[in-house]
Design an enzyme around this catalytic site. Sequence first.
Site, mmCIF file in Angstrom:
data_model
loop_
_atom_site.group_PDB
_atom_site.id
_atom_site.type_symbol
_atom_site.label_atom_id
_atom_site.label_comp_id
_atom_site.label_asym_id
_atom_site.label_seq_id
_atom_site.Cartn_x
_atom_site.Cartn_y
_atom_site.Cartn_z
ATOM 1 N N LYS A 155 0.845 -1.207 0.000
ATOM 2 C CA LYS A 155 0.000 0.000 0.000
ATOM 3 C C LYS A 155 0.881 1.257 0.000
ATOM 4 C CE LYS A 155 -2.022 -1.120 3.897
ATOM 5 N NZ LYS A 155 -1.330 -2.399 4.215
ATOM 6 N N ARG A 198 -9.708 1.011 8.613
ATOM 7 C CA ARG A 198 -9.251 -0.350 8.873
ATOM 8 C C ARG A 198 -10.252 -1.144 9.708
ATOM 9 N NH1 ARG A 198 -3.470 0.193 8.596
ATOM 10 N NH2 ARG A 198 -2.315 -1.597 9.312
ATOM 11 N N ARG A 204 11.765 -6.060 4.988
ATOM 12 C CA ARG A 204 11.590 -4.611 4.790
ATOM 13 C C ARG A 204 12.580 -3.821 5.659
ATOM 14 N NH1 ARG A 204 5.824 -2.061 5.493
ATOM 15 N NH2 ARG A 204 5.918 -3.249 7.419
ATOM 16 N N ARG A 212 11.397 -1.981 11.129
ATOM 17 C CA ARG A 212 10.296 -1.538 11.977
ATOM 18 C C ARG A 212 10.118 -2.508 13.144
ATOM 19 N NH1 ARG A 212 5.226 0.057 8.161
ATOM 20 N NH2 ARG A 212 4.123 -1.221 9.678
ATOM 21 N N ARG A 236 -0.249 -9.326 13.349
ATOM 22 C CA ARG A 236 -0.851 -8.304 12.484
ATOM 23 C C ARG A 236 -1.722 -8.936 11.401
ATOM 24 N NH1 ARG A 236 4.183 -5.175 10.543
ATOM 25 N NH2 ARG A 236 2.727 -3.902 9.353
HETATM 26 P P1 AP5 Z 1 4.932 -1.676 1.896
HETATM 27 O O1 AP5 Z 1 4.675 -0.826 0.714
HETATM 28 O O2 AP5 Z 1 5.678 -1.079 3.046
HETATM 29 O O3 AP5 Z 1 3.560 -2.368 2.388
HETATM 30 P P2 AP5 Z 1 2.336 -1.796 3.205
HETATM 31 O O4 AP5 Z 1 1.102 -2.406 2.625
HETATM 32 O O5 AP5 Z 1 2.404 -0.305 3.291
HETATM 33 O O6 AP5 Z 1 2.654 -2.486 4.593
HETATM 34 P P3 AP5 Z 1 2.572 -1.898 6.081
HETATM 35 O O7 AP5 Z 1 3.297 -2.868 6.954
HETATM 36 O O8 AP5 Z 1 3.005 -0.463 6.117
HETATM 37 O O9 AP5 Z 1 1.052 -1.978 6.309
HETATM 38 P P4 AP5 Z 1 0.313 -2.082 7.615
HETATM 39 O O10 AP5 Z 1 -1.041 -1.882 7.090
HETATM 40 O O11 AP5 Z 1 0.481 -3.285 8.425
HETATM 41 O O12 AP5 Z 1 1.052 -0.998 8.538
HETATM 42 P P5 AP5 Z 1 0.734 0.512 8.870
HETATM 43 O O13 AP5 Z 1 1.988 1.264 8.866
HETATM 44 O O14 AP5 Z 1 -0.420 0.990 8.073
HETATM 45 O O15 AP5 Z 1 5.703 -2.990 1.373
HETATM 46 C C1 AP5 Z 1 6.140 -3.993 2.286
HETATM 47 C C2 AP5 Z 1 7.521 -4.538 1.827
HETATM 48 O O16 AP5 Z 1 7.345 -5.244 0.607
HETATM 49 C C3 AP5 Z 1 8.580 -3.443 1.536
HETATM 50 O O17 AP5 Z 1 9.828 -3.926 1.927
HETATM 51 C C4 AP5 Z 1 8.500 -3.241 0.016
HETATM 52 O O18 AP5 Z 1 9.740 -2.832 -0.522
HETATM 53 C C5 AP5 Z 1 8.112 -4.655 -0.448
HETATM 54 N N1 AP5 Z 1 7.237 -4.640 -1.635
HETATM 55 C C6 AP5 Z 1 6.226 -3.764 -1.893
HETATM 56 N N2 AP5 Z 1 5.621 -4.087 -3.057
HETATM 57 C C7 AP5 Z 1 6.276 -5.214 -3.524
HETATM 58 C C8 AP5 Z 1 6.108 -6.036 -4.675
HETATM 59 N N3 AP5 Z 1 5.152 -5.780 -5.575
HETATM 60 N N4 AP5 Z 1 6.952 -7.103 -4.816
HETATM 61 C C9 AP5 Z 1 7.916 -7.367 -3.903
HETATM 62 N N5 AP5 Z 1 8.124 -6.607 -2.792
HETATM 63 C C10 AP5 Z 1 7.308 -5.549 -2.608
HETATM 64 O O19 AP5 Z 1 0.220 0.372 10.386
HETATM 65 C C11 AP5 Z 1 1.109 0.021 11.437
HETATM 66 C C12 AP5 Z 1 0.326 -0.066 12.731
HETATM 67 O O20 AP5 Z 1 -0.259 1.206 13.050
HETATM 68 C C13 AP5 Z 1 -0.867 -1.049 12.736
HETATM 69 O O21 AP5 Z 1 -0.470 -2.372 13.016
HETATM 70 C C14 AP5 Z 1 -1.740 -0.430 13.831
HETATM 71 O O22 AP5 Z 1 -1.254 -0.743 15.120
HETATM 72 C C15 AP5 Z 1 -1.556 1.058 13.626
HETATM 73 N N6 AP5 Z 1 -2.563 1.617 12.694
HETATM 74 C C16 AP5 Z 1 -2.324 2.188 11.471
HETATM 75 N N7 AP5 Z 1 -3.470 2.569 10.895
HETATM 76 C C17 AP5 Z 1 -4.461 2.240 11.744
HETATM 77 C C18 AP5 Z 1 -5.870 2.349 11.700
HETATM 78 N N8 AP5 Z 1 -6.518 2.895 10.641
HETATM 79 N N9 AP5 Z 1 -6.579 1.884 12.767
HETATM 80 C C19 AP5 Z 1 -5.972 1.357 13.840
HETATM 81 N N10 AP5 Z 1 -4.639 1.204 13.939
HETATM 82 C C20 AP5 Z 1 -3.888 1.644 12.896
HETATM 83 MG MG MG Z 2 2.711 1.063 4.860
#
Ligand code: AP5
Ligand code: MG
Length: 210
Positions: free
Chosen positions: A13, A85, A124, A157, A168
């Site tokens: 994402k 979410r 990552r 991270r 997660r």
């Molecule tokens: P990346 O692009 O970083 O993936 P992502 O979908 O952004 O993954 P996140 O871990 O950031 O998502 P998340 O939803 O768990 O975490 P968030 O920060 O939102 O890609 C991942 C890896 O794969 C990278 O190394 C990249 O290079 C690689 N990659 C990407 N595309 C690829 C491809 N096509 N092929 C190969 N490799 C690829 O949330 C973190 C925490 O915050 C949550 O757990 C929660 O505690 C809290 N939080 C955030 N938002 C909310 C909410 N709305 N409500 C409640 N809690 C929340």
């Molecule tokens: Mg992300």
Amino acid sequence: MIAILLGPPGAGKGTQAKRLAQKMQALHLSSGDLLRAEKAAGTELGKQAAGYMDRGELVPDSLIIEMMVGKMTQAKSILLDGFPRTLAQAEALDVGLTKHGLKIHRIINIDVPDVEVERRMTGRRSCAACGAVYHVDFAPPKTAGKCDKDGLDLVQRNDDKPEVVRKRLITYHQQTQPLVDYYSKHGLLKDVDGTQSPEKVETKVEAALA
Ligand code: AP5
Ligand code: MG
């Protein structure tokens, strides 16, 4: 245009939102990035959120809704990443948008199986200073361990440890996946296969947004 990028942790994402925000001159709003910035700045919200994030749980809806809904008027084009979410967040977003005469134009569900998510998250690395994201195998930096943009150290991270990644994924399937049904009923949801290269996924997401 307001678009939502849905999908499991590690679906790409953030990777896709960063690429497309630049191309489309849209504002990339990532709830996870905003929470990490609050945490790094030591704010009250950051302190409240930290424990949930490190355990792989969702931060309570009330905190997230307050942080995110007010931002919907900040730009004409917005790419939402990681929000909403939960059903409560989706409903609060609908109410907030309606109040301002705004609406969601498209929801893109980036589909990636759990086994691939685990591979992506454990590899990552990101730059704590500029937020650039890499993967040790799939998107490596030019010099191992250093950011291409500013040469600073890359870090892992806290929530990318294998046991937290598994938690997660459970959290995602229980609390976020129901949004796929919720938004399917809106008729605005498009599925994109997220297992291909970042470039191929970008082409598909872009086509789905059009
Ligand atoms: P990346 O692009 O970083 O993936 P992502 O979908 O952004 O993954 P996140 O871990 O950031 O998502 P998340 O939803 O768990 O975490 P968030 O920060 O939102 O890609 C991942 C890896 O794969 C990278 O190394 C990249 O290079 C690689 N990659 C990407 N595309 C690829 C491809 N096509 N092929 C190969 N490799 C690829 O949330 C973190 C925490 O915050 C949550 O757990 C929660 O505690 C809290 N939080 C955030 N938002 C909310 C909410 N709305 N409500 C409640 N809690 C929340
Ligand atoms: Mg992300």
